[in-house]
Design a protein around this motif. Structure first.
Motif, PDB file in Angstrom:
ATOM      1  N   ALA A 136      -5.826 -34.044   3.739  1.00 30.77           N
ATOM      2  CA  ALA A 136      -7.086 -33.819   3.166  1.00 30.77           C
ATOM      3  C   ALA A 136      -7.252 -35.050   2.163  1.00 30.77           C
ATOM      4  O   ALA A 136      -8.333 -35.529   2.040  1.00 30.77           O
ATOM      5  CB  ALA A 136      -7.639 -32.575   2.930  1.00 30.77           C
ATOM      6  N   THR A 137      -6.345 -34.868   1.345  1.00 36.39           N
ATOM      7  CA  THR A 137      -6.365 -36.116   0.305  1.00 36.39           C
ATOM      8  C   THR A 137      -6.494 -37.462   0.641  1.00 36.39           C
ATOM      9  O   THR A 137      -7.198 -38.223   0.083  1.00 36.39           O
ATOM     10  CB  THR A 137      -5.176 -36.030  -0.753  1.00 36.39           C
ATOM     11  N   ILE A 138      -5.461 -37.666   1.587  1.00 33.77           N
ATOM     12  CA  ILE A 138      -5.352 -39.174   2.028  1.00 33.77           C
ATOM     13  C   ILE A 138      -6.699 -39.657   3.058  1.00 33.77           C
ATOM     14  O   ILE A 138      -6.885 -40.675   3.071  1.00 33.77           O
ATOM     15  CB  ILE A 138      -4.087 -39.226   2.958  1.00 33.77           C
ATOM     16  N   ASN A 184      -2.197 -23.814  -6.012  1.00 32.70           N
ATOM     17  CA  ASN A 184      -1.738 -23.642  -7.324  1.00 32.70           C
ATOM     18  C   ASN A 184      -1.782 -22.081  -7.785  1.00 32.70           C
ATOM     19  O   ASN A 184      -0.912 -21.617  -8.530  1.00 32.70           O
ATOM     20  CB  ASN A 184      -2.176 -24.658  -8.027  1.00 32.70           C
ATOM     21  N   MET A 185      -2.901 -21.455  -7.439  1.00 34.29           N
ATOM     22  CA  MET A 185      -3.177 -20.219  -7.825  1.00 34.29           C
ATOM     23  C   MET A 185      -2.845 -19.064  -7.333  1.00 34.29           C
ATOM     24  O   MET A 185      -2.554 -17.934  -7.825  1.00 34.29           O
ATOM     25  CB  MET A 185      -4.935 -20.046  -8.128  1.00 34.29           C
ATOM     26  N   PHE A 186      -2.240 -19.277  -5.799  1.00 33.62           N
ATOM     27  CA  PHE A 186      -2.100 -18.050  -4.957  1.00 33.62           C
ATOM     28  C   PHE A 186      -0.781 -18.427  -4.416  1.00 33.62           C
ATOM     29  O   PHE A 186       0.205 -17.604  -4.442  1.00 33.62           O
ATOM     30  CB  PHE A 186      -2.982 -17.529  -4.168  1.00 33.62           C
ATOM     31  N   PHE A 187      -0.703 -19.426  -3.408  1.00 29.93           N
ATOM     32  CA  PHE A 187       0.389 -19.559  -2.389  1.00 29.93           C
ATOM     33  C   PHE A 187       1.529 -19.780  -2.974  1.00 29.93           C
ATOM     34  O   PHE A 187       2.627 -19.623  -2.526  1.00 29.93           O
ATOM     35  CB  PHE A 187      -0.110 -20.534  -1.270  1.00 29.93           C
ATOM     36  N   VAL A 188       1.623 -20.867  -3.977  1.00 25.15           N
ATOM     37  CA  VAL A 188       3.011 -21.404  -4.666  1.00 25.15           C
ATOM     38  C   VAL A 188       3.470 -20.252  -5.448  1.00 25.15           C
ATOM     39  O   VAL A 188       4.619 -20.084  -5.292  1.00 25.15           O
ATOM     40  CB  VAL A 188       2.796 -22.832  -5.227  1.00 25.15           C
ATOM     41  N   VAL A 207     -10.454 -27.798  -3.528  1.00 27.30           N
ATOM     42  CA  VAL A 207     -10.594 -26.346  -3.318  1.00 27.30           C
ATOM     43  C   VAL A 207      -8.940 -25.723  -2.711  1.00 27.30           C
ATOM     44  O   VAL A 207      -8.630 -24.732  -3.140  1.00 27.30           O
ATOM     45  CB  VAL A 207     -11.493 -25.742  -2.264  1.00 27.30           C
ATOM     46  N   ILE A 208      -8.594 -26.558  -1.732  1.00 29.23           N
ATOM     47  CA  ILE A 208      -7.440 -26.231  -1.050  1.00 29.23           C
ATOM     48  C   ILE A 208      -6.210 -26.424  -2.196  1.00 29.23           C
ATOM     49  O   ILE A 208      -4.983 -25.468  -2.367  1.00 29.23           O
ATOM     50  CB  ILE A 208      -6.836 -27.131   0.120  1.00 29.23           C
TER      51      ILE A 208
END
Length: 324
Positions: free
Chosen positions: A219-221, A41-45, A35-36
Motif C-alpha cells: 500500500a505504501t509503494i 504498531n499498536m496491536f499486531f506487532v 491506518v494499517i
C-alpha cells in the motif's frame, strides 16, 4: 533452504501485490497505509512479541541474549559505516545522503524481517527480537531524529528520544518476559493464549502480523510514481549494495569463523536475516510527515523490495552452503 525461503517470499509478495493493487487503483482510501501502520504498531506487532515471549522465554533462552545483542550492535555499526560511504558516493545533497544512510543501514528488519522469521524461522523468533534490540535503540536515539528529521529540531531532546521506548512493542516485551519467567503464562486463559491449538487471541493476532505487514508495504509503494522512481541510477546502486554487498560481506566474514557454543547457527541466522532485508519504510513515512522529498527513499524501497524476492533466497542458499 533455497526452496522453502523462495516459497515463503512468493507467499509474502502476494500480499505486497494485494496491498499495491488496492492502493494503486484506489480501492482503499489514501490514508490506508497510515491506518494499517497504526494497526501493526499498536496491536499486531505487540501481540506477536507478547505471544513469542510467553511461548519461548525462559532462563535458558535468555542466557545467550547478551551475545545476540552484541552481534546486533556490531553488525549495525559496520553496516552504518558502509552506508555512509555508499551514500556519499551516490548522492550530493546532504539531506538525501542522510536518508540514504538510514534506508540502507536500518533496513526493513522489523515488518519484513519479523514476517520472514515468522514464516521460515519460527523457532528463533524470540532470539531475532533480542538481536534487533540495539537496532531499535540506534533508530530512536539517533537514526530518526538526526538522519530523517534533521534540521527541523523536533524529537532531538534526549528525554524525548527515551520516551520513544515507551511504545507498545517494548511494553509487550517486558510483560511477556515477566509473565513467562514467573510462570504466570501457563495460567493465562486459553481464549487469550493457547499455543497448543493456536486458537487464542494472541495466537491468531500473531498469525495476522506477517500478511498485514506485507499489505502495508504494498500500500505504501502503491502511491508512488513508479516510472519516475525506477529511472534513477542511484537507486540501483544502493539496491546492489543493500541486497548483494551486505549479505555477501556477512557470509564472507563468518565463512571463516568456526562455530561454537557462542557463535552458533541461531546466532548467525539472526544476523543474516538483517543483512538480507530491503530498505526500511520509515525513510518514506517519517520524512513525508515533515513535508520533505521522499522520492529517492521511495525509489530505494520500491526496487529493493521487488528484487529481494530473488536475492533473499539466493543469499540464504549461499549462507547455508558456506557458513552453516
Amino acid at each position: 533452504m533455497f526452496e522453502p525461503i523462495l516459497m515463503r517470499m512468493i507467499y509474502l509478495f502476494v500480499f505486497i501485490l494485494v496491498g499495491f493493487i488496492l492502493s494503486r487503483w484506489r480501492f482503499i482510501p489514501e490514508n490506508s497505509a497510515k491506518v494499517i501502520s497504526k494497526f501493526e504498531n499498536m496491536f499486531f506487532v505487540p501481540a506477536m512479541v507478547l505471544y513469542t515471549f510467553l511461548k519461548d522465554c525462559s532462563v535458558a533462552n535468555l542466557k545467550a541474549s547478551w551475545q545476540l545483542i552484541l552481534l546486533g550492535t556490531v553488525v549495525a555499526f559496520i553496516f552504518l559505516l558502509i552506508s555512509y560511504v555508499a551514500a556519499r558516493f551516490c548522492f550530493k545533497e546532504n539531506y538525501v545522503r542522510k536518508v540514504a544512510v538510514y534506508s540502507i543501514a536500518f533496513s526493513n528488519f522489523a515488518f519484513m524481517g519479523y514476517a520472514i522469521v515468522a514464516s521460515v524461522f519460527e523457532e528463533i523468533y524470540m532470539q531475532y527480537i533480542l538481536f534487533t534490540l540495539p537496532l531499535w535503540f540506534m533508530i530512536y536515539l539517533w537514526g530518526v531524529p538526526v538522519l530523517l528529521i534533521g534540521t527541523d529540531g523536533e524529537g532531538k531532546g534526549l528525554l524525548s528520544r527515551f520516551k520513544a521506548f515507551l511504545n507498545p512493542m517494548f511494553i509487550a516485551l517486558i510483560i511477556g518476559a515477566t509473565l513467562a519467567l514467573t510462570g504466570v503464562a501457563k495460567y493465562l486463559p486459553k481464549v487469550l493464549f493457547n499455543p497448543a491449538k493456536k486458537d487464542g487471541i494472541l495466537d491468531v493476532a500473531n498469525i495476522c502480523m506477517s500478511p498485514l505487514a506485507m499489505i502495508l508495504t504494498g500500500a505504501t509503494i502503491g502511491r508512488l510514481n513508479l516510472l519516475h522512481l525506477i529511472k534513477k541510477w542511484r537507486v540501483y546502486m544502493i539496491s546492489f549494495i543493500k541486497l548483494i554487498i551486505y549479505p555477501l560481506l556477512y557470509i564472507g566474514v563468518f565463512a571463516f569463523v568456526p562455530q561454537n557454543s557462542v557463535i552458533n547457527p541461531t546466532f548467525l541466522t539472526c544476523g543474516m536475516i538483517f543483512a538480507c532485508m530491503p530498505t526500511g519504510l520509515n525513510s518514506i513515512v517519517i520524512p513525508a510527515a515533515y513535508d520533505k522529498d521522499t522520492s529517492d527513499a521511495a525509489g530505494m524501497a520500491l526496487v529493493t523490495h521487488a528484487l529481494s524476492l530473488a536475492t533473499i533466497p539466493l543469499m540464504f542458499m549461499l549462507f547455508e552452503l558456506f557458513v552453516l
